[in-house]
Scaffold this motif. Structure first.
Motif, PDB file in Angstrom:
ATOM      1  N   ALA A  57      10.832   3.350 -27.053  1.00 27.58           N
ATOM      2  CA  ALA A  57      10.437   1.980 -26.726  1.00 27.58           C
ATOM      3  C   ALA A  57      10.452   1.748 -25.213  1.00 27.58           C
ATOM      4  N   VAL A  58      11.485   2.231 -24.539  1.00 25.72           N
ATOM      5  CA  VAL A  58      11.566   2.078 -23.082  1.00 25.72           C
ATOM      6  C   VAL A  58      10.361   2.733 -22.427  1.00 25.72           C
ATOM      7  N   SER A  59      10.032   3.922 -22.856  1.00 24.34           N
ATOM      8  CA  SER A  59       8.872   4.627 -22.300  1.00 24.34           C
ATOM      9  C   SER A  59       7.599   3.816 -22.493  1.00 24.34           C
ATOM     10  N   TRP A  60       7.408   3.231 -23.683  1.00 26.44           N
ATOM     11  CA  TRP A  60       6.220   2.434 -23.967  1.00 26.44           C
ATOM     12  C   TRP A  60       6.158   1.208 -23.054  1.00 26.44           C
ATOM     13  N   TYR A  61       7.270   0.468 -22.938  1.00 29.04           N
ATOM     14  CA  TYR A  61       7.288  -0.739 -22.113  1.00 29.04           C
ATOM     15  C   TYR A  61       7.088  -0.405 -20.626  1.00 29.04           C
ATOM     16  N   GLU A  62       7.625   0.722 -20.189  1.00 24.19           N
ATOM     17  CA  GLU A  62       7.412   1.146 -18.798  1.00 24.19           C
ATOM     18  C   GLU A  62       5.944   1.494 -18.564  1.00 24.19           C
ATOM     19  N   GLN A  63       5.368   2.278 -19.467  1.00 21.76           N
ATOM     20  CA  GLN A  63       4.001   2.755 -19.275  1.00 21.76           C
ATOM     21  C   GLN A  63       2.957   1.669 -19.521  1.00 21.76           C
ATOM     22  N   ILE A  64       3.074   0.949 -20.610  1.00 25.41           N
ATOM     23  CA  ILE A  64       2.029   0.003 -20.999  1.00 25.41           C
ATOM     24  C   ILE A  64       2.172  -1.351 -20.303  1.00 25.41           C
ATOM     25  N   LEU A  65       3.378  -1.901 -20.260  1.00 20.93           N
ATOM     26  CA  LEU A  65       3.575  -3.212 -19.638  1.00 20.93           C
ATOM     27  C   LEU A  65       4.105  -3.105 -18.211  1.00 20.93           C
ATOM     28  N   GLU A  66       4.300  -1.886 -17.730  1.00 20.33           N
ATOM     29  CA  GLU A  66       4.750  -1.625 -16.359  1.00 20.33           C
ATOM     30  C   GLU A  66       6.043  -2.361 -16.026  1.00 20.33           C
ATOM     31  N   MET A  67       6.987  -2.329 -16.971  1.00 20.57           N
ATOM     32  CA  MET A  67       8.284  -2.961 -16.762  1.00 20.57           C
ATOM     33  C   MET A  67       9.250  -1.961 -16.127  1.00 20.57           C
ATOM     34  N   ILE A  68      10.318  -2.482 -15.548  1.00 22.32           N
ATOM     35  CA  ILE A  68      11.335  -1.671 -14.877  1.00 22.32           C
ATOM     36  C   ILE A  68      12.638  -1.766 -15.668  1.00 22.32           C
ATOM     37  N   ASN A  99      -9.869  -8.156 -18.957  1.00 23.89           N
ATOM     38  CA  ASN A  99      -9.474  -6.865 -18.400  1.00 23.89           C
ATOM     39  C   ASN A  99      -8.174  -6.356 -19.003  1.00 23.89           C
ATOM     40  N   PHE A 100      -7.230  -7.251 -19.276  1.00 25.23           N
ATOM     41  CA  PHE A 100      -5.974  -6.819 -19.887  1.00 25.23           C
ATOM     42  C   PHE A 100      -6.220  -6.351 -21.316  1.00 25.23           C
ATOM     43  N   HIS A 101      -7.090  -7.041 -22.030  1.00 23.63           N
ATOM     44  CA  HIS A 101      -7.469  -6.633 -23.385  1.00 23.63           C
ATOM     45  C   HIS A 101      -8.069  -5.226 -23.350  1.00 23.63           C
ATOM     46  N   GLN A 102      -8.963  -4.988 -22.405  1.00 18.34           N
ATOM     47  CA  GLN A 102      -9.600  -3.673 -22.265  1.00 18.34           C
ATOM     48  C   GLN A 102      -8.559  -2.613 -21.900  1.00 18.34           C
ATOM     49  N   TYR A 103      -7.652  -2.941 -20.979  1.00 16.39           N
ATOM     50  CA  TYR A 103      -6.586  -2.020 -20.571  1.00 16.39           C
ATOM     51  C   TYR A 103      -5.746  -1.591 -21.776  1.00 16.39           C
ATOM     52  N   LEU A 104      -5.293  -2.558 -22.583  1.00 15.14           N
ATOM     53  CA  LEU A 104      -4.496  -2.226 -23.759  1.00 15.14           C
ATOM     54  C   LEU A 104      -5.289  -1.379 -24.746  1.00 15.14           C
ATOM     55  N   SER A 105      -6.536  -1.729 -24.971  1.00 13.77           N
ATOM     56  CA  SER A 105      -7.394  -0.964 -25.885  1.00 13.77           C
ATOM     57  C   SER A 105      -7.535   0.474 -25.415  1.00 13.77           C
ATOM     58  N   GLU A 106      -7.737   0.652 -24.126  1.00 16.85           N
ATOM     59  CA  GLU A 106      -7.875   2.005 -23.565  1.00 16.85           C
ATOM     60  C   GLU A 106      -6.603   2.822 -23.707  1.00 16.85           C
ATOM     61  N   HIS A 107      -5.452   2.146 -23.809  1.00 19.51           N
ATOM     62  CA  HIS A 107      -4.170   2.830 -23.996  1.00 19.51           C
ATOM     63  C   HIS A 107      -3.772   2.897 -25.471  1.00 19.51           C
ATOM     64  N   GLU A 108      -4.764   2.687 -26.340  1.00 20.46           N
ATOM     65  CA  GLU A 108      -4.603   2.811 -27.792  1.00 20.46           C
ATOM     66  C   GLU A 108      -3.551   1.872 -28.370  1.00 20.46           C
ATOM     67  N   VAL A 109      -3.439   0.697 -27.766  1.00 19.93           N
ATOM     68  CA  VAL A 109      -2.551  -0.348 -28.274  1.00 19.93           C
ATOM     69  C   VAL A 109      -3.352  -1.176 -29.271  1.00 19.93           C
ATOM     70  N   GLY A 129      -6.751 -16.414 -25.709  1.00 18.79           N
ATOM     71  CA  GLY A 129      -5.723 -15.405 -25.864  1.00 18.79           C
ATOM     72  C   GLY A 129      -6.043 -14.403 -26.950  1.00 18.79           C
ATOM     73  N   PHE A 130      -5.129 -13.467 -27.122  1.00 15.60           N
ATOM     74  CA  PHE A 130      -5.202 -12.450 -28.169  1.00 15.60           C
ATOM     75  C   PHE A 130      -3.785 -11.940 -28.411  1.00 15.60           C
ATOM     76  N   SER A 131      -3.632 -11.101 -29.405  1.00 21.13           N
ATOM     77  CA  SER A 131      -2.312 -10.529 -29.671  1.00 21.13           C
ATOM     78  C   SER A 131      -2.392  -9.010 -29.630  1.00 21.13           C
ATOM     79  N   PHE A 132      -1.214  -8.394 -29.451  1.00 28.52           N
ATOM     80  CA  PHE A 132      -1.114  -6.933 -29.489  1.00 28.52           C
ATOM     81  C   PHE A 132       0.246  -6.553 -30.059  1.00 28.52           C
ATOM     82  N   GLU A 133       0.367  -5.298 -30.464  1.00 24.67           N
ATOM     83  CA  GLU A 133       1.621  -4.786 -31.027  1.00 24.67           C
ATOM     84  C   GLU A 133       2.254  -3.774 -30.091  1.00 24.67           C
ATOM     85  N   ASP A 134       3.591  -3.804 -30.015  1.00 23.09           N
ATOM     86  CA  ASP A 134       4.288  -2.762 -29.278  1.00 23.09           C
ATOM     87  C   ASP A 134       4.430  -1.532 -30.175  1.00 23.09           C
ATOM     88  N   VAL A 135       5.108  -0.532 -29.705  1.00 20.87           N
ATOM     89  CA  VAL A 135       5.254   0.733 -30.421  1.00 20.87           C
ATOM     90  C   VAL A 135       6.012   0.583 -31.744  1.00 20.87           C
TER      91      VAL A 135
END
Length: 137
Positions: free
Chosen positions: A19-30, A85-95, A110-116
């Motif tokens: 989960a940490v890896s996903w949030y770091e990579q996809i949402l660019e969290m620290i 653009n954020f929708h496209q970014y998430l789609s490109e990262h298979e979210v 707006g739209f919704s997405f799922e985490d890992v």
């Protein structure tokens, strides 16, 4: 006594490192803190609440179903300036993402997405504290 803001949002996850890896990579969290049972993350710009990922074996995730429309809703909406653009970014990262729903002109919605782990988040380009007049809703 007045509540100032939301400090932390707790999110159930199955595997902390994954989960940490996903949030770091996809949402660019620290990562602020990480253990075997939990992790605290924040957004790179330092604003908004932190996310506290908590390891659980329970299968419940954060979302609910609208009894009238059958639509699955998030309990947390994230703000972005550029919705498309954020929708496209998430789609490109298979979210997994929903279609963009435009609620008001000019292109506010707006739209919704799922985490890992299947937790559902909303995304909106409607600014927090924006007035009804500003959104034309």
């Amino acid at each position: 006594m007045t509540i100032q803001q939301i400090a932390t949002i707790e999110i159930p996850v199955i595997d902390i490192p994954r989960a940490v890896s996903w949030y770091e990579q996809i949402l660019e969290m620290i990562v602020l803190h990480q253990s075997e049972e939990a992790a605290m993350l924040t957004f790179t710009h330092g604003e908004g609440p932190s996310f506290y990922l908590v390891k659980t074996k329970h299968e419940k995730r954060i979302y609910f179903m609208n009894s009238f429309t059958g639509v699955r809703h998030s309990m947390i909406d994230l703000f972005v300036k550029d919705l498309k653009n954020f929708h496209q970014y998430l789609s490109e990262h298979e979210v997994t993402v929903s279609d963009i729903q435009i609620l008001a002109d000019p292109d506010l919605g707006g739209f919704s997405f799922e985490d890992v782990d299947g937790n559902v988040f909303g995304v909106t380009n409607i600014k927090p504290h924006q007035t009804k007049k500003e959104t034309s809703l």
